[in-house]
Design a protein around this motif. Structure first.
Motif, PDB file in Angstrom:
ATOM      1  N   THR A 190     -17.940  27.027  -0.586  1.00 16.88           N
ATOM      2  CA  THR A 190     -16.530  26.792  -0.865  1.00 16.88           C
ATOM      3  C   THR A 190     -16.221  26.901  -2.352  1.00 16.88           C
ATOM      4  O   THR A 190     -15.054  26.938  -2.722  1.00 16.88           O
ATOM      5  N   GLU A 237     -12.181  26.335  -4.974  1.00 17.81           N
ATOM      6  CA  GLU A 237     -11.608  25.211  -4.246  1.00 17.81           C
ATOM      7  C   GLU A 237     -10.225  24.904  -4.821  1.00 17.81           C
ATOM      8  O   GLU A 237     -10.092  24.552  -5.992  1.00 17.81           O
ATOM      9  N   THR A 287      -8.032  22.589  -3.356  1.00 16.53           N
ATOM     10  CA  THR A 287      -7.897  21.140  -3.211  1.00 16.53           C
ATOM     11  C   THR A 287      -9.206  20.605  -2.659  1.00 16.53           C
ATOM     12  O   THR A 287     -10.182  21.344  -2.508  1.00 16.53           O
ATOM     13  N   ARG A 304      -9.775  19.954   0.276  1.00 15.42           N
ATOM     14  CA  ARG A 304     -10.024  20.521   1.606  1.00 15.42           C
ATOM     15  C   ARG A 304      -9.872  22.028   1.675  1.00 15.42           C
ATOM     16  O   ARG A 304     -10.381  22.648   2.599  1.00 15.42           O
ATOM     17  N   ASP A 305      -9.164  22.621   0.725  1.00 16.64           N
ATOM     18  CA  ASP A 305      -8.806  24.033   0.832  1.00 16.64           C
ATOM     19  C   ASP A 305      -9.589  24.883  -0.161  1.00 16.64           C
ATOM     20  O   ASP A 305      -9.744  24.513  -1.329  1.00 16.64           O
ATOM     21  N   SER A 306     -10.053  26.036   0.337  1.00 18.93           N
ATOM     22  CA  SER A 306     -10.848  26.943  -0.485  1.00 18.93           C
ATOM     23  C   SER A 306     -10.470  28.384  -0.162  1.00 18.93           C
ATOM     24  O   SER A 306     -10.145  28.712   0.993  1.00 18.93           O
ATOM     25  N   TYR A 333      -9.717  32.382   3.543  1.00 15.68           N
ATOM     26  CA  TYR A 333      -9.209  31.034   3.261  1.00 15.68           C
ATOM     27  C   TYR A 333      -9.826  30.085   4.266  1.00 15.68           C
ATOM     28  O   TYR A 333      -9.949  30.426   5.458  1.00 15.68           O
ATOM     29  N   SER A 334     -10.251  28.915   3.819  1.00 10.24           N
ATOM     30  CA  SER A 334     -10.810  27.933   4.739  1.00 10.24           C
ATOM     31  C   SER A 334     -10.235  26.554   4.449  1.00 10.24           C
ATOM     32  O   SER A 334      -9.903  26.233   3.296  1.00 10.24           O
ATOM     33  N   HIS A 335     -10.136  25.758   5.496  1.00  9.45           N
ATOM     34  CA  HIS A 335      -9.584  24.398   5.404  1.00  9.45           C
ATOM     35  C   HIS A 335     -10.535  23.445   6.098  1.00  9.45           C
ATOM     36  O   HIS A 335     -10.913  23.651   7.256  1.00  9.45           O
ATOM     37  N   SER A 336     -10.944  22.396   5.394  1.00 15.41           N
ATOM     38  CA  SER A 336     -11.843  21.412   5.970  1.00 15.41           C
ATOM     39  C   SER A 336     -11.067  20.436   6.843  1.00 15.41           C
ATOM     40  O   SER A 336     -10.005  19.927   6.457  1.00 15.41           O
ATOM     41  N   ARG A 344     -14.890  23.184   9.377  1.00 20.43           N
ATOM     42  CA  ARG A 344     -13.862  23.958   8.703  1.00 20.43           C
ATOM     43  C   ARG A 344     -13.265  25.005   9.629  1.00 20.43           C
ATOM     44  O   ARG A 344     -13.921  25.486  10.559  1.00 20.43           O
ATOM     45  N   GLU A 354     -11.395  28.839   9.201  1.00 19.27           N
ATOM     46  CA  GLU A 354     -11.220  29.887   8.201  1.00 19.27           C
ATOM     47  C   GLU A 354     -10.528  31.091   8.806  1.00 19.27           C
ATOM     48  O   GLU A 354     -10.630  31.355  10.012  1.00 19.27           O
TER      49      GLU A 354
END
Length: 414
Positions: free
Chosen positions: A252, A303, A305, A307-309, A345-348, A362, A364
């Motif tokens: 990430t 990264e 935030t 959570r967001d990458s 884009y990925s979100h945890s 995650r 993505e």
């Protein structure tokens, strides 16, 4: 009072113009059960009796979290025997001795022929399936057995799933180098595989740079009635890698750069018997090729935030083969060029506190373009094969636990 500096605070704090340095009197590894603490210290590339900066501590933390047998790592500094001296405490959360990697993404496409956009730069490996068992022996050794899927798909070589058993020695002669020796049994339906060697040697060049040398061999035999054949492939690669990413498979944050040559040989021969009116005729045919090329790639993970990458990567390859084929008397020099570029884009689904306990879940989304051009007969431009290209969009769910890593996805290609 014990002075404790948690690495998460270092990561969140901008570096000052003059970084603080800490004298490491001793390195202590805690919460280790199966993993050798000597391997952990060696792979951190930190040494006792030296001063380290905040940046060096961050780099060491990232290196350890990239190890497939560690799920998470926490760094802390405690007071040493004297003022100004510290004990570096590395607290581990290990993965299980059994491990797996399953990466399955089904792409639906509108055409029957397109180039596969395999993204080796998305993480440190391009494998789609691996499972096995690993245990540490002695101070700096590890034994492993397992099964691995196809690693990658080069133009002029054949890749096989294989069973493997091997040994890895870390921190060779105190240099932080490592070496892995495997005996592999390639898996192929139509032929009988033979035990084949594989050797990997990694030499650290700096805190984040490594030179990796690899020799890989695959051998097969086949006997069908009066038809005998044999096939052998040998591939040698050298790869320079600059890696600051934070996970072994799906990072990430961080940067990954790699480049290096590849050289390979394939040799095949068959003998068969023809019975005719004039008697029995034994014939032999052979196939030989030599190929060489350059492989390079780059990836950047940011990264946004907690959570967001987001990430982007590019991969380029060029290779050439000299083929001598007595089967159809078709000697030729062939050239292939490959390039791909992707973004994602990925979100945890987990909070930072939940991920601190180890693991992640995650979602993505990705987009990728790839192109391959081939010239199978450079001396005859009119016979040049058309360029093969593809565009892909997809989504996936990723889950990393102490048992292994899973990615399940679906997408569309055209």
């Amino acid at each position: 009072m014990i002075r404790k500096i948690v690495l998460l605070l270092l990561l969140a704090t901008p570096l000052a113009a003059q970084e603080t340095e800490f004298f490491i009197e001793r390195i202590e590894v805690r919460n280790h059960r199966r993993v050798s603490p000597h391997v952990v210290v060696a792979e951190s590339r930190l040494r006792e009796g030296q001063s380290v900066s905040e940046e060096e501590l961050r780099d060491a933390s990232a290196r350890l979290t990239r190890l497939p047998f560690l799920l998470s790592v926490d760094f802390a500094l405690e007071r040493g025997t004297e003022r100004g001296k510290h004990v570096l405490v590395i607290t581990l959360q290990e993965t299980k001795p059994f491990f797996f990697l399953l990466d399955v993404q089904q792409y639906f496409d509108t055409q029957s022929r397109y180039v596969e956009a395999d993204d080796d730069s998305r993480g440190a490996t391009g494998e789609n399936l691996a499972l096995g068992f690993r245990w540490f022996v002695g101070r700096r050794g590890a034994v492993h057995i397992g099964f691995s899927g196809i690693d990658r798909d080069r133009e002029f070589s054949r890749e096989y799933a294989s069973l493997a058993a091997g040994y890895t020695q870390y921190d060779i002669f105190g240099t932080r180098a490592f070496a892995t020796v495997n005996l592999t049994m390639p898996v192929q339906d139509s032929s009988r595989a033979q035990l084949s060697p594989q050797v990997v040697v990694g030499v650290p060049l700096s805190a984040n740079q490594t030179l990796t040398l690899k020799y890989d061999e695959a051998r097969f035999e086949q006997e069908i009635l009066d038809y005998d054949s044999g096939y052998e492939q040998r591939i040698v690669t050298a790869r320079w890698t600059h890696n600051t990413t934070n996970e072994p498979f799906f990072p990430t944050r961080g940067t990954l750069l790699y480049a290096g040559p590849v050289l390979g040989w394939t040799d095949g021969a068959s003998t068969y018997t023809i019975v005719g009116p004039d008697g029995t005729d034994v014939r032999t045919q052979s196939y030989h090729s030599r190929f060489y090329g350059i492989e390079t790639g780059a990836a950047k993970y940011v990264e946004l935030t907690d959570r967001d990458s987001v990430w982007g990567d590019v991969r380029l390859e060029t290779s050439r083969a000299e083929i001598r084929d007595s089967f159809d008397d078709n000697d030729a020099d062939r050239v292939s060029n490959y390039g791909s570029a992707g973004i994602g884009y990925s979100h945890s689904l987990w909070s930072l506190e939940e991920r601190a306990g180890g693991g992640d879940s995650r979602l993505e989304v990705t987009a990728r373009y790839a192109n391959r051009t081939r010239r199978h007969y450079p001396e005859f431009p009119e016979r040049q094969a058309p360029a093969l290209d593809t565009r892909q969009v997809g989504g996936a769910w990723l889950r990393r636990t102490s048992w292994g890593t899973l990615r399940l996805g679906v997408g569309y290609a055209w």
